[in-house]
Enzyme design. Sequence first.
Site, mmCIF file in Angstrom:
data_model
loop_
_atom_site.group_PDB
_atom_site.id
_atom_site.type_symbol
_atom_site.label_atom_id
_atom_site.label_comp_id
_atom_site.label_asym_id
_atom_site.label_seq_id
_atom_site.Cartn_x
_atom_site.Cartn_y
_atom_site.Cartn_z
ATOM 1 N N GLU A 12 7.773 -40.632 -12.262
ATOM 2 C CA GLU A 12 8.492 -40.878 -11.006
ATOM 3 C C GLU A 12 8.543 -39.647 -10.101
ATOM 4 O OE1 GLU A 12 9.402 -43.950 -10.263
ATOM 5 O OE2 GLU A 12 8.766 -44.661 -12.244
ATOM 6 N N GLY A 14 5.746 -39.122 -7.826
ATOM 7 C CA GLY A 14 4.880 -39.357 -6.679
ATOM 8 C C GLY A 14 3.392 -39.385 -6.968
ATOM 9 N N LYS A 15 3.001 -39.623 -8.227
ATOM 10 C CA LYS A 15 1.554 -39.656 -8.534
ATOM 11 C C LYS A 15 0.838 -40.762 -7.764
ATOM 12 C CE LYS A 15 1.561 -40.176 -12.997
ATOM 13 N NZ LYS A 15 3.025 -40.182 -13.220
ATOM 14 N N VAL A 17 1.731 -42.434 -4.982
ATOM 15 C CA VAL A 17 1.691 -42.218 -3.534
ATOM 16 C C VAL A 17 0.736 -41.071 -3.191
ATOM 17 C CG1 VAL A 17 3.066 -41.636 -1.499
ATOM 18 C CG2 VAL A 17 3.993 -43.179 -3.216
ATOM 19 N N LYS A 37 -6.638 -47.038 -12.789
ATOM 20 C CA LYS A 37 -5.395 -46.820 -13.523
ATOM 21 C C LYS A 37 -5.725 -46.977 -14.998
ATOM 22 C CE LYS A 37 -0.906 -46.258 -14.044
ATOM 23 N NZ LYS A 37 -0.184 -45.050 -13.638
ATOM 24 N N GLY A 110 -3.212 -41.178 -14.266
ATOM 25 C CA GLY A 110 -2.681 -41.257 -15.611
ATOM 26 C C GLY A 110 -1.344 -41.968 -15.655
ATOM 27 N N ALA A 111 -0.677 -41.869 -16.799
ATOM 28 C CA ALA A 111 0.651 -42.452 -16.993
ATOM 29 C C ALA A 111 1.579 -41.346 -17.458
ATOM 30 C CB ALA A 111 0.590 -43.576 -18.036
ATOM 31 N N GLY A 170 4.717 -34.118 -4.843
ATOM 32 C CA GLY A 170 4.622 -35.562 -4.641
ATOM 33 C C GLY A 170 5.730 -36.170 -3.814
ATOM 34 N N PRO A 200 5.510 -36.243 2.006
ATOM 35 C CA PRO A 200 6.928 -36.395 2.341
ATOM 36 C C PRO A 200 7.607 -37.470 1.493
ATOM 37 C CG PRO A 200 5.581 -36.323 4.329
ATOM 38 C CD PRO A 200 4.636 -36.464 3.181
#
Length: 243
Positions: A12, A14-15, A17, A37, A110-111, A170, A200
């Site tokens: 969580e 920003g990867k 986006v 993905k 990645g995850a 991110g 941003p």
Amino acid sequence: MSVLFVTGTGTEIGKTVTTAAIAAATLRQGRSVAVLKAAQTGLTADEPGDAAEVGRLAGAVTVSELARFPEPLAPETAARRAGLPPVRPQEIAEAAAKLAASHDLVLVEGAGGLLVRFDGDGNTLADAARMAGAPVLVVVQAGLGTLNTTALTALALRSHGLACPGVVVGSWPAEPDLAARCNLDDLPEAAGAPLLGLVPEGSGALPAPAFRAAAPDWLAPELGGSGAFAPRDAAAEPAATAP
């Protein structure tokens, strides 16, 4: 580079986006983009995943997802609990190579972080990137604590013999605090790689046309950016107020 892996220093941050911003900037240059993905967790089969979100924001990209597991867990744990086969690093590398044969740029998201386990043998995104012979971009947080997680990720990359072209923040706050502003100077040293972007906060909520128009300005030219990216402007101290 025709294949670029995108990891983060955590979840969580920003990867997705950031991946979308790179894709949008690259598309504006007239180049073709595919987004892979490696493993989507925490969603059912009929819910849109991260790759679909990149496509929604960035535009005409080829999207691919190797596996999906319903529980929001690390890929190896989620696969095991679902009774499904895990994603192996060789599968990720082979899928990226196949997409690279017909696209100018393949972004492999990645995850979680770099060393999250994908299978029971302990393989991670780092192993997949090594098999693919691809560099790994690191998406980082803006504020306090990011220097440590960034340095740890950079150390892990070096231990796997992986190149890191740079780091991207991110979710850059609209009103960065002192730690965030100072981190713009300190992140390159922690990462051993340049700062290549500031995305941003809230960018993923923009209408797609606005996102695509703005994305190049968030990134350095190395990531397809327009050259407007200027981290030192963002790092400037706020104006002093009169007593």
